[in-house]
Design a protein around this motif. Structure first.
Motif, mmCIF file in Angstrom:
data_model
loop_
_atom_site.group_PDB
_atom_site.id
_atom_site.type_symbol
_atom_site.label_atom_id
_atom_site.label_comp_id
_atom_site.label_asym_id
_atom_site.label_seq_id
_atom_site.Cartn_x
_atom_site.Cartn_y
_atom_site.Cartn_z
ATOM 1 N N GLU A 96 5.540 47.773 59.698
ATOM 2 C CA GLU A 96 6.112 46.539 59.722
ATOM 3 C C GLU A 96 6.920 46.135 60.853
ATOM 4 O OE1 GLU A 96 8.109 46.221 55.952
ATOM 5 O OE2 GLU A 96 6.416 45.701 54.839
ATOM 6 N N GLN A 97 7.654 47.101 61.458
ATOM 7 C CA GLN A 97 8.534 46.878 62.501
ATOM 8 C C GLN A 97 7.424 46.734 63.681
ATOM 9 O OE1 GLN A 97 11.187 50.283 62.431
ATOM 10 N NE2 GLN A 97 12.825 48.910 61.455
ATOM 11 N N ARG A 98 6.538 47.596 63.687
ATOM 12 C CA ARG A 98 5.435 47.479 64.998
ATOM 13 C C ARG A 98 4.928 45.999 64.793
ATOM 14 N NH1 ARG A 98 4.538 51.984 67.833
ATOM 15 N NH2 ARG A 98 2.692 50.982 68.868
ATOM 16 N N GLU A 99 4.499 45.608 63.682
ATOM 17 C CA GLU A 99 3.961 44.279 63.483
ATOM 18 C C GLU A 99 4.683 43.515 63.839
ATOM 19 O OE1 GLU A 99 1.020 42.649 63.316
ATOM 20 O OE2 GLU A 99 0.203 44.857 63.672
ATOM 21 N N MET A 100 6.129 43.397 63.539
ATOM 22 C CA MET A 100 6.794 42.330 64.083
ATOM 23 C C MET A 100 7.106 42.407 65.408
ATOM 24 S SD MET A 100 10.412 41.620 64.746
ATOM 25 C CE MET A 100 11.360 43.386 64.493
ATOM 26 N N LEU A 101 6.906 43.509 66.075
ATOM 27 C CA LEU A 101 7.334 43.730 67.788
ATOM 28 C C LEU A 101 5.832 43.074 68.144
ATOM 29 C CD1 LEU A 101 8.561 47.301 68.928
ATOM 30 C CD2 LEU A 101 9.501 44.758 68.966
ATOM 31 N N ARG A 102 4.745 43.290 67.822
ATOM 32 C CA ARG A 102 3.591 42.756 68.341
ATOM 33 C C ARG A 102 3.491 41.324 68.339
ATOM 34 N NH1 ARG A 102 -1.056 47.006 67.033
ATOM 35 N NH2 ARG A 102 -2.181 45.628 68.409
ATOM 36 N N ARG A 103 3.995 40.779 67.142
ATOM 37 C CA ARG A 103 4.243 39.433 67.012
ATOM 38 C C ARG A 103 4.843 38.734 68.234
ATOM 39 N NH1 ARG A 103 3.823 39.805 61.496
ATOM 40 N NH2 ARG A 103 5.872 39.831 61.447
ATOM 41 N N SER A 104 6.224 39.294 68.330
ATOM 42 C CA SER A 104 7.057 38.912 69.220
ATOM 43 C C SER A 104 6.303 38.988 70.425
ATOM 44 C CB SER A 104 8.712 39.724 69.242
ATOM 45 O OG SER A 104 8.985 40.034 67.792
#
Ligand code: C2E
Ligand code: MG
Ligand code: MG
Ligand code: MG
Length: 287
Positions: free
Chosen positions: A22-30
């Motif tokens: 989830e953190q990686r997904e969040m980072l990718r979105r940002s």
């Protein structure tokens, strides 16, 4: 009980994995909006002669996430590569770096790293030519750093790209030398101006005779091929002295200077007594 433990462990493991994902997904979105949001900035790390004259700076990309803070390039650059964002980010960085170099003494170079996606991008050579033109930077003041991983594919076009860059008059460095395949055929076939010895070989230099032999050999190899050598990751005076003695052309690392923001370069140079020697003597060669 063992069975229960096993299940619990499995469940815990899954949950923490999920959080990481989830953190990686969040980072990718940002990351997708980071450029427009102005979250990137550039730091510059000095490249220094063995006599401690500053010869230029390497531009290093930084991402300050509004909530998390600074994210290391080793984390976000592979993400940006995968999501097809790196070419756009690299374009921005190239212009920033060239503009910064325009305010430095005119014999200083600026080094810019190119990731595989940037190097393989069709428009790369046009982009470089246009940026130099737009900013007014002399081509020989720009140094492009690529790693061997870039050269693994598309060999014929790679040679074309490197030759075109060469004709433009920019300098090309082979970064992180010694860590990857280090195929000598690359050195034979591609027009590099400089080999950068990876910090892995510099770290234990003072206590490691095998390491010394390897570094000495890379220096001889590069010089034999008419290329310059830069040592990365120089952290101690002992390493700097050893490399000076062995004829290394340029040093880079925390002992010579940390990466700093563009605004801090003026003060860095004022505090560095030999920084401007090259400018006053009109000497442009490295040794
Ligand atoms: P690199 O091009 O080999 O850059 C050198 C890295 O070593 C930098 O890490 C620098 O901060 C670090 N370093 C410098 N001196 C020392 C030292 O004395 N000791 C130690 N331990 N480390 C030192 P950074 O900034 O985290 O960058 C890591 C990598 O990310 C770079 O390796 C480069 O491959 C990539 N990178 C950084 N900026 C860019 C960029 O603008 N574009 C692309 N495509 N890649 C970049
Ligand atoms: Mg580099
Ligand atoms: Mg490197
Ligand atoms: Mg490295």
């Amino acid at each position: 009980a063992a069975k229960k433990d096993g299940r619990n462990r499995a469940r815990t493991f899954t949950r923490s994995m999920l959080i990481v994902l989830e953190q990686r997904e969040m980072l990718r979105r940002s990351l997708r909006t980071a450029l427009q949001e102005g979250e990137f900035f550039v730091e510059y790390q000095p490249l220094v002669s063995p006599a401690f004259e500053v010869l230029g700076f390497e531009a290093l990309l930084r991402w300050r996430h509004p909530l998390i803070g600074n994210i290391p390039p080793s984390v976000f650059i592979p993400m940006a590569e995968k999501d097809g964002l790196m070419s756009e980010i690299g374009k921005w960085l190239l212009e920033q770096a060239c503009r910064a170099a325009m305010s430095w003494p005119s014999h200083f170079t600026v080094a810019v790293n190119l990731s595989p996606a940037e190097f393989l991008h069709e428009g790369l050579t046009d982009r470089v030519a246009q940026t130099l033109d737009l900013v007014g930077l002399r081509p020989d003041r720009l140094e492009l750093e690529i790693t061997e991983s870039v050269l693994l594919e598309r060999t014929i076009n790679n040679l074309d790209t490197l030759n075109t860059l060469n004709v433009l008059g920019v300098q090309i460095s082979l970064d992180d030398f010694g860590t990857f395949y280090s195929s000598l055929s690359y050195l034979k076939n591609f027009p590099f101006d400089t080999i950068k010895i990876d910090q892995y070989f510099i770290k234990d230099l003072e206590h490691d005779e095998k390491g010394q032999t390897i570094v000495r050999s890379i220096i001889a190899l590069a010089h034999g091929l008419g290329m310059h050598v830069t040592a990365e990751g120089v952290e101690t005076e002992g390493q700097a002295i050893w490399l000076e003695k062995e004829g290394c052309d340029r040093l880079q690392g925390y002992f010579l200077g940390f990466p700093i923001p563009a605004e801090a370069i003026g003060e860095f140079l004022r505090k560095s007594p030999t920084a401007l020697i090259g400018e006053f003597s009109g000497r442009r060669s490295w040794r």
